[in-house]
Design an enzyme around this catalytic site. Structure first.
Site, PDB file in Angstrom:
ATOM      1  N   GLU A 288      -4.032  67.623  74.223  1.00  0.00           N
ATOM      2  CA  GLU A 288      -4.787  68.739  73.514  1.00  0.00           C
ATOM      3  C   GLU A 288      -5.739  69.493  74.269  1.00  0.00           C
ATOM      4  O   GLU A 288      -6.037  70.433  73.795  1.00  0.00           O
ATOM      5  CB  GLU A 288      -5.190  68.100  72.323  1.00  0.00           C
ATOM      6  CG  GLU A 288      -5.242  69.175  71.104  1.00  0.00           C
ATOM      7  CD  GLU A 288      -5.437  68.609  69.714  1.00  0.00           C
ATOM      8  OE1 GLU A 288      -4.619  68.810  68.854  1.00  0.00           O
ATOM      9  OE2 GLU A 288      -6.176  67.935  69.480  1.00  0.00           O
ATOM     10  N   HIS A 309       9.417  46.486  82.877  1.00  0.00           N
ATOM     11  CA  HIS A 309      10.862  46.277  82.469  1.00  0.00           C
ATOM     12  C   HIS A 309      11.558  47.407  81.982  1.00  0.00           C
ATOM     13  O   HIS A 309      12.900  47.464  81.902  1.00  0.00           O
ATOM     14  CB  HIS A 309      11.110  44.983  81.760  1.00  0.00           C
ATOM     15  CG  HIS A 309      10.567  43.775  82.117  1.00  0.00           C
ATOM     16  ND1 HIS A 309      11.312  43.119  82.885  1.00  0.00           N
ATOM     17  CD2 HIS A 309       9.381  43.185  82.134  1.00  0.00           C
ATOM     18  CE1 HIS A 309      10.620  41.979  83.285  1.00  0.00           C
ATOM     19  NE2 HIS A 309       9.377  41.936  82.520  1.00  0.00           N
ATOM     20  N   LYS A 423      -0.172  74.150  61.931  1.00  0.00           N
ATOM     21  CA  LYS A 423      -0.756  73.940  60.618  1.00  0.00           C
ATOM     22  C   LYS A 423      -0.537  74.829  59.584  1.00  0.00           C
ATOM     23  O   LYS A 423      -0.005  74.621  58.242  1.00  0.00           O
ATOM     24  CB  LYS A 423      -2.360  73.536  60.807  1.00  0.00           C
ATOM     25  CG  LYS A 423      -2.503  72.234  61.585  1.00  0.00           C
ATOM     26  CD  LYS A 423      -4.010  72.007  61.672  1.00  0.00           C
ATOM     27  CE  LYS A 423      -4.246  70.806  62.343  1.00  0.00           C
ATOM     28  NZ  LYS A 423      -5.769  70.744  62.873  1.00  0.00           N
TER      29      LYS A 423
END
Length: 438
Positions: A288, A309, A423
Site C-alpha cells: 500500500e 514444499h 471504498k
C-alpha cells in the site's frame, strides 16, 4: 541492535550486469544520505512522519494500560474489530503471546475478525460467552464500513445478554478525536475511547495504541516494544545509516534490483510461526505504501519450512523476479528431541540425536544457501531471541525501509488514493441497493 542482517547473499563480484556489488550498494546508500538527514532533523524537531515520535512516548501507555486492565478483569475473550492496518499490526504483536492455542501469558484470549464474512462472524458470536466478551473497535477515520458494520452487530448481540449500562465495561473504541459515526456510537453508549493519532496512518500505527492496547490486553510489555523500535530508529538515523544491514540498505537492494534485473517481487520468509502475522503486516505496509503511479514492488509472505514444499521449486527454477529475505534464529530453537528407539532405522540416522528445533534450523540454513547458489539475491535476518524488544525493532526496521524505498521510487509512502476509490464505490452500491428495494 536486537538482530543482525546479512546481505552478502545479495551482492556479487563486479562484471555481472544483473547483480549489485558492494560498491553499488555503497553508492545507493549515499543517494539516501539527504533523506536520512531530513528524517533525523524532523524527528528531532517533532515534525515529519509522526510514527517516528511513537517510540519515545509514554503518556499514552498509562491510559491504555488502565483500559486494558479494566477489560481484562471483566472479559475472558476480547474481539478486536478493525481491518488492514487497524488489525494486522496487533495480530503481529499478539502472536508473541498466542500460537493459536490460547494466550500462554494468562490474559484474555484475543480474536481478530478483520473480514465481513457473516458466516465467520455468526460462528464466533455463537462460540463465546457474550456476558464475558470484550470488544475493541478500531478505525482511524471512524467511518470504515466493515468496522462499523461489525461494531453495530456485536453491540446488538451484546444487548440481548447484558444491560446497556454494562457496555462501557465491555466495549472500547479507538478512533480520531473528531466527529465520526464510530465516535457517535461511543458517545451514545458512553464507551471508553482512546484517540487514534491523526498523523499516523493505519499501516504505520502498530506502535501506537492501535497495536499496544491489544498487546497490553495480551500481557505483553508495550514499553519494551517501543524500546526495541527506538534502538533501531536511533541507529538507522544516526551512525548506522550506511551499514549494510540498515533499512536504507534494504531499500537500495529492493529498488535497484527491480530497476536493473526486473526483481519486482519481495519474498519475506520467516522460519518462526510467531512471525507469520508479521509477514502479513509487512505485506500491507510494502504494497500500500509503494504501489503507485505505475511503480511498486510486490510483497509475498512465505513461511519456512512449509513453503520449501510448496514454493521453493518456483523460487529456484522459476522466473528470476524475486528478492528474498529469510528470518531465522541464531541457534536451533528448543524443541522435543526425537526418541532414539524410534530413529533406529538407517533411513532415519540423519534425525537420530536431534530435536525438532535442529531440523527447523537446518532447513533454514539449507534454503538460504540453496537460493544463493542459484543466484537468487537473499538476505538473512538472524535473531538471538524473539521477544517484545526484538519484534519492536523489526517493525521499525521495515517501516523505515518502506519509507526509504518510497524515496527511491519517488512515491508518497503515506497515502492510498486508489483504495479510496473502491471504498466509495462500495458505498454507492449499498446506497443503490437500498433505493431499489425501497
Amino acid at each position: 541492535m536486537p538482530f543482525r542482517i546479512d546481505v552478502e547473499g545479495c551482492l556479487t563480484e563486479p562484471g555481472r550486469d544483473d547483480a549489485l556489488t558492494g560498491e553499488d550498494l555503497k553508492a545507493g546508500l549515499e543517494t539516501l544520505t539527504p533523506a536520512t538527514r531530513k528524517l533525523a532533523e524532523q524527528r528531532a524537531a517533532g515534525s515529519g512522519p509522526e510514527f517516528l515520535q511513537l517510540p519515545e512516548r509514554t503518556e499514552d501507555l498509562a491510559r491504555a494500560g488502565e483500559l486494558a486492565a479494566s477489560l481484562a478483569e471483566t472479559c475472558d475473550d476480547i474481539l478486536i474489530l478493525g481491518t488492514g492496518g487497524s488489525s494486522l499490526g496487533a495480530q503481529a504483536l499478539y502472536a508473541l503471546a498466542d500460537s493459536g492455542y490460547g494466550n500462554r501469558l494468562g490474559g484474555p484470549n484475543l480474536h481478530f475478525l478483520d473480514n465481513v464474512d457473516p458466516h465467520s462472524f455468526d460462528d464466533f458470536l455463537a462460540a463465546v460467552d457474550l456476558p464475558r466478551l470484550g470488544v475493541v473497535a478500531v478505525s482511524k477515520s471512524g467511518a470504515t464500513a466493515e468496522t462499523l458494520c461489525q461494531t453495530m452487530l456485536v453491540l446488538e448481540a451484546l444487548l440481548t445478554e447484558v444491560d446497556e449500562s454494562r457496555l462501557a465495561r465491555q466495549v472500547a473504541v479507538i478512533t480520531e478525536p473528531k466527529d465520526s459515526p464510530l465516535k457517535a456510537l461511543a458517545e451514545r453508549y458512553h464507551l471508553p475511547c482512546l484517540d487514534h493519532d491523526e498523523g499516523v496512518g493505519g499501516r504505520y500505527s502498530v506502535l501506537s495504541v492501535v497495536g499496544l492496547l491489544p498487546a497490553l490486553l495480551a500481557g505483553l510489555d508495550a514499553a519494551a516494544l517501543r524500546r526495541g523500535a527506538k534502538e533501531v530508529l536511533d541507529r538507522s538515523l544516526g551512525g548506522g545509516a550506511e551499514e549494510r544491514g540498515s533499512p536504507q540498505a534494504g531499500a537500495v537492494l529492493s529498488v535497484e534490483y527491480a530497476r536493473r534485473a526486473g526483481l519486482t517481487q519481495s519474498v519475506l520468509m520467516p522460519y518462526l510461526d510467531r512471525l507469520g502475522y508479521f509477514g502479513l503486516w509487512f505485506r500491507q505496509l510494502w504494497a500500500e505504501s509503494l504501489g503507485k503511479q505505475g511503480r511498486g514492488l510486490t510483497p509475498i509472505r512465505a513461511m519456512g519450512a512449509v513453503d520449501q514444499h510448496s514454493q521453493l521449486q518456483l523460487y529456484l527454477e522459476g522466473p528470476r523476479d524475486k528478492l528474498f529475505t529469510l528470518i531465522r534464529m541464531s541457534e536451533a530453537p528448543e524443541g522435543a528431541s526425537i526418541p532414539a528407539d524410534l530413529a533406529e532405522d538407517p533411513a532415519l540416522d540423519y534425525l537420530a540425536g536431534h530435536s525438532m528445533g535442529d531440523l527447523l534450523d537446518a532447513m533454514a540454513r539449507a534454503t538460504a544457501e540453496t537460493l544463493i547458489r542459484h543466484r537468487r539475491p537473499t538476505r538473512v535476518i538472524t535473531l538471538d531471541d524473539l521477544d517484545e524488544t526484538v519484534l519492536g525493532g523489526l517493525l521499525m526496521h521495515f517501516m523505515l525501509e518502506t519509507v526509504f524505498a518510497a524515496e527511491l521510487l519517488q512515491v508518497n509512502p503515506f497515502d492510498q488514493p486508489a483504495v479510496e476509490e473502491g471504498k466509495q464505490l462500495a458505498r454507492d452500491y449499498l446506497k443503490k441497493g437500498a433505493r431499489e428495494s425501497a
